[in-house]
Design an enzyme around this catalytic site. Structure first.
Site, mmCIF file in Angstrom:
data_model
loop_
_atom_site.group_PDB
_atom_site.id
_atom_site.type_symbol
_atom_site.label_atom_id
_atom_site.label_comp_id
_atom_site.label_asym_id
_atom_site.label_seq_id
_atom_site.Cartn_x
_atom_site.Cartn_y
_atom_site.Cartn_z
ATOM 1 N N GLU A 164 3.084 -14.913 -11.420
ATOM 2 C CA GLU A 164 4.550 -14.797 -11.444
ATOM 3 C C GLU A 164 5.044 -14.124 -10.170
ATOM 4 O O GLU A 164 4.260 -13.605 -9.373
ATOM 5 C CB GLU A 164 5.014 -13.958 -12.648
ATOM 6 C CG GLU A 164 5.137 -14.716 -13.965
ATOM 7 C CD GLU A 164 6.410 -15.556 -14.071
ATOM 8 O OE1 GLU A 164 7.160 -15.617 -13.069
ATOM 9 O OE2 GLU A 164 6.656 -16.124 -15.141
ATOM 10 N N ASN A 221 14.584 -14.417 -17.446
ATOM 11 C CA ASN A 221 13.916 -15.130 -16.357
ATOM 12 C C ASN A 221 14.947 -15.729 -15.412
ATOM 13 O O ASN A 221 16.147 -15.739 -15.689
ATOM 14 C CB ASN A 221 13.043 -16.264 -16.915
ATOM 15 C CG ASN A 221 11.587 -15.874 -17.040
ATOM 16 O OD1 ASN A 221 11.020 -15.279 -16.123
ATOM 17 N ND2 ASN A 221 10.974 -16.203 -18.166
ATOM 18 N N ASP A 278 11.734 -21.050 -16.308
ATOM 19 C CA ASP A 278 11.040 -19.810 -15.955
ATOM 20 C C ASP A 278 11.609 -19.285 -14.642
ATOM 21 O O ASP A 278 12.818 -19.332 -14.440
ATOM 22 C CB ASP A 278 9.529 -20.067 -15.907
ATOM 23 C CG ASP A 278 8.714 -18.826 -16.195
ATOM 24 O OD1 ASP A 278 9.146 -17.709 -15.862
ATOM 25 O OD2 ASP A 278 7.600 -18.962 -16.743
#
Length: 296
Positions: A16, A147, A196
């Site tokens: 991430e 997100n 995301d």
């Protein structure tokens, strides 16, 4: 030709928060569940890894050369050379099953970061704004998985997604005050794909990684799908522009909760990818400690 290439041979359980350092000409990102911070320096081909003491949701570049790291219940400054942490903020409302998740700096050097219940995904999370003075304020609540934070080049629009709602929202953003209003849904994903991590290019288009969607999507400011880039992994997690000309799109991915059969079918799951996006991004803002924001 494939629009993507794999970078390195490392794999993340939950990659991430990719951020490109213009000053270092290097890419940072995290493996949340590693837990670790990673760095790739293309000029040397070197990969570095710093183990974290607990789950690390996201990172940001700091104007004094350190990293800002979002640990489960605190945001801390991390000195790469010494390995030392300095706690910057601890929101009082973060509970034991909650942790910090996606975070990003706006163009004024403020760090925005969300919390989530990482066990139940219940709507107990919040979105916080951390100022250069280390003042942290709750800006939204009742979130499941915060997100997709990103800002338009002119700073007038903030993008955000609560992933389990399968929607991307745009807000009118007051850059001077660091506040937002008039939230409206501009895009929806098709389940099981969820929005995301995201970033914005120099033309003002939003790039969103679709977890469980096998792709990255480029949205026009009005939410129209402009382009999709298919990837060989089910769970792309986030994206960010980098490279000397900021024309490379770096995409992280995940292996978490994939079965042995699913992993066999997608051997690149958890890899880092580079995509020729055909457009340039914007320099990553730096978190400013007691100073006006700058980009270097």
């Amino acid at each position: 030709m494939m629009p993507w290439r794999q970078i390195g041979d490392q794999f993340d359980e939950l990659g991430e928060s990719p951020v490109w350092s213009v000053r270092e000409q290097a890419l940072y990102w995290v493996d949340i569940r590693g837990p670790a911070v990673r760095r790739w320096t293309p000029a040397s081909g070197r990969f570095d890894r710093w183990p974290m003491p607990a789950l690390v949701g996201s990172v940001a570049l700091v104007d004094d050369g350190r990293l800002l790291v979002a640990l489960p219940r605190q945001v801390a400054l991390f000195d790469l050379a010494s390995g030392q942490f300095e706690t910057l903020a601890e929101p009082p409302s973060v509970q034991p099953e909650q942790r910090f998740n996606d975070g990003r700096c706006d163009r004024r050097g403020r760090f925005w970061v969300g919390t989530m219940n990482h066990v139940t995904r219940a709507p107990e999370g919040s979105l916080y704004r951390l100022d250069s003075s280390a003042d942290i304020r709750q800006m939204l609540n009742n979130l499941c998985i915060p997100n997709g934070l990103a800002w338009s080049p002119d700073e007038r629009t903030m993008y955000f997604a609560d992933s389990l709602g399968y929607q991307i929202f745009a807000y009118d953003f007051d850059a001077q005050a660091g506040t937002f209003s008039n939230g409206r849904s501009i895009a929806r994903t098709v389940p099981p794909a969820i929005p995301d991590g995201a970033t914005v290019d120099c033309e003002g288009f939003l790039w969103s990684a679709e977890y469980d969607g096998w792709r990255v999507v480029r949205y026009a400011p009005d939410g129209r799908i402009d382009r999709t880039i298919s990837l060989p992994v089910q769970r792309p997690t986030s994206c960010s522009f980098g490279g000397p000309d900021l024309d490379r799109l770096y995409v992280t991915s995940a292996t978490q909760k994939l079965s042995a059969q699913e992993l066999a079918a997608q051997p690149l799951a958890g890899a880092l990818f580079e995509v020729d996006a055909g457009v340039r991004g914007l320099p990553e803002p730096l978190f400013a400690i007691g100073r006006p924001a700058q980009v270097v």
